[in-house]
Write a protein that holds these residues in place. Structure first.
Motif, PDB file in Angstrom:
ATOM      1  N   UNK A  17       0.828  -1.203   0.000  1.00  0.00           N
ATOM      2  CA  UNK A  17       0.000   0.000   0.000  1.00  0.00           C
ATOM      3  C   UNK A  17       0.865   1.258   0.000  1.00  0.00           C
ATOM      4  N   UNK A  18       0.379   2.331  -0.616  1.00  0.00           N
ATOM      5  CA  UNK A  18       1.127   3.597  -0.566  1.00  0.00           C
ATOM      6  C   UNK A  18       1.139   4.158   0.845  1.00  0.00           C
ATOM      7  N   UNK A  19       2.182   4.920   1.165  1.00  0.00           N
ATOM      8  CA  UNK A  19       2.267   5.528   2.495  1.00  0.00           C
ATOM      9  C   UNK A  19       2.993   6.856   2.415  1.00  0.00           C
ATOM     10  N   UNK A  20       2.717   7.729   3.368  1.00  0.00           N
ATOM     11  CA  UNK A  20       3.331   9.049   3.396  1.00  0.00           C
ATOM     12  C   UNK A  20       4.851   8.965   3.427  1.00  0.00           C
ATOM     13  N   UNK A  21       5.499   9.573   2.433  1.00  0.00           N
ATOM     14  CA  UNK A  21       6.958   9.573   2.302  1.00  0.00           C
ATOM     15  C   UNK A  21       7.542   8.160   2.286  1.00  0.00           C
ATOM     16  N   UNK A  22       6.724   7.190   1.904  1.00  0.00           N
ATOM     17  CA  UNK A  22       7.122   5.775   1.864  1.00  0.00           C
ATOM     18  C   UNK A  22       7.672   5.291   3.204  1.00  0.00           C
ATOM     19  N   UNK A  23       7.097   5.803   4.300  1.00  0.00           N
ATOM     20  CA  UNK A  23       7.568   5.402   5.631  1.00  0.00           C
ATOM     21  C   UNK A  23       7.034   4.029   6.045  1.00  0.00           C
ATOM     22  N   UNK A  24       5.950   3.574   5.393  1.00  0.00           N
ATOM     23  CA  UNK A  24       5.375   2.260   5.707  1.00  0.00           C
ATOM     24  C   UNK A  24       5.211   2.090   7.225  1.00  0.00           C
ATOM     25  N   UNK A  25       4.393   2.953   7.841  1.00  0.00           N
ATOM     26  CA  UNK A  25       4.328   3.031   9.303  1.00  0.00           C
ATOM     27  C   UNK A  25       3.384   2.004   9.930  1.00  0.00           C
ATOM     28  N   UNK A  26       3.637   0.732   9.660  1.00  0.00           N
ATOM     29  CA  UNK A  26       2.730  -0.307  10.146  1.00  0.00           C
ATOM     30  C   UNK A  26       3.495  -1.539  10.605  1.00  0.00           C
ATOM     31  N   UNK A  27       2.852  -2.264  11.501  1.00  0.00           N
ATOM     32  CA  UNK A  27       3.312  -3.594  11.903  1.00  0.00           C
ATOM     33  C   UNK A  27       2.092  -4.494  11.955  1.00  0.00           C
TER      34      UNK A  27
END
Length: 230
Positions: free
Chosen positions: A68-78
């Motif tokens: 999935x796309x994310x802000x600044x490609x931070x991928x802020x998920x676990x």
């Protein structure tokens, strides 16, 4: 800017050439209708089978969510996958405690009335029956290897998009799920011993539907209610 056939450099950062697959309009119509029909058959399910599911399938589903796309490609998920029966039981007990408070103290009369046609209550046996629980955590910030704190951006939007990908991947694999959101959900952080920079976002039981499964007789809004053309 350096331009080659395979990539360009912008401010010193490599940007790879990307060539998306192109279909004829007829093919696009067929593919879009097929995908709609697939997802339109998805339902939230509360009756689960305890039939085992390969962890490899769950891994592929989570890898899909992570595209999935994310802000600044931070991928802020676990994505925390829970299969241990003892941990699932702890989660069910804690979730039902919060749900009981919600149904008896927190929810307004109008809210409770809006839920009646769905047949929900504070009891959540599916949290133990389903072979897996996926607890999704958002990460407002992260630490690098030197211990420096770095902010993440558009965290709720990013994790929400990943959860949408996750749910569609679950359905596409032939499994079922339910978006369970007991509030508050801080108990998930404690039970799963998550770090201080993670906050519980969503809890999804995942598995096969039970042999006899029933869902509310509801419908989706028509396209005229959800789409406006300007």
């Amino acid at each position: 800017m350096i331009d080659t056939n395979d990539f360009i450099l912008i401010d010193g950062y490599k940007h790879l050439r990307y060539t998306p697959k192109v279909f004829s309009e007829e093919e696009m119509l067929i593919k879009s209708k097929t995908y709609f029909n697939l997802l339109n058959s998805r339902r939230s399910v509360r009756q689960f089978s305890n039939k085992p599911v390969s962890i490899k399938i769950i891994e592929n589903i989570i890898k899909t969510a992570s595209t999935a796309p994310s802000g600044a490609n931070k991928q802020p998920w676990t994505f925390c996958v829970v299969e241990n029966p003892e941990i699932k039981k702890k989660i069910r007990i804690a979730a039902e405690q919060e749900e009981e408070r919600s149904y008896t103290e927190r929810m307004s009369t109008s809210w409770l009335n809006d839920l009646k046609h769905l047949g929900t209550d504070a009891q959540k046996p599916f949290l133990e029956t389903a072979p897996y629980l996926i607890a999704v955590f958002k990460k407002p910030y992260e630490y690098d290897t030197d211990g420096n704190k770095h902010q993440n951006y558009y965290v709720n939007e990013s994790v929400g998009l990943a959860c949408g990908f996750l749910i569609s991947a679950i359905h596409q694999a032939g499994l079922v799920t339910l978006t369970h959101t007991p509030s508050p959900m801080r108990f998930l952080e404690k039970i799963l011993n998550r770090p201080e920079n993670e906050r519980a976002f969503l809890l999804l039981p995942v598995g096969y539907a039970s042999e006899k499964t029933y869902v509310p007789d509801i419908s989706r809004k028509p396209i005229t209610d959800v789409m406006k053309i300007y």
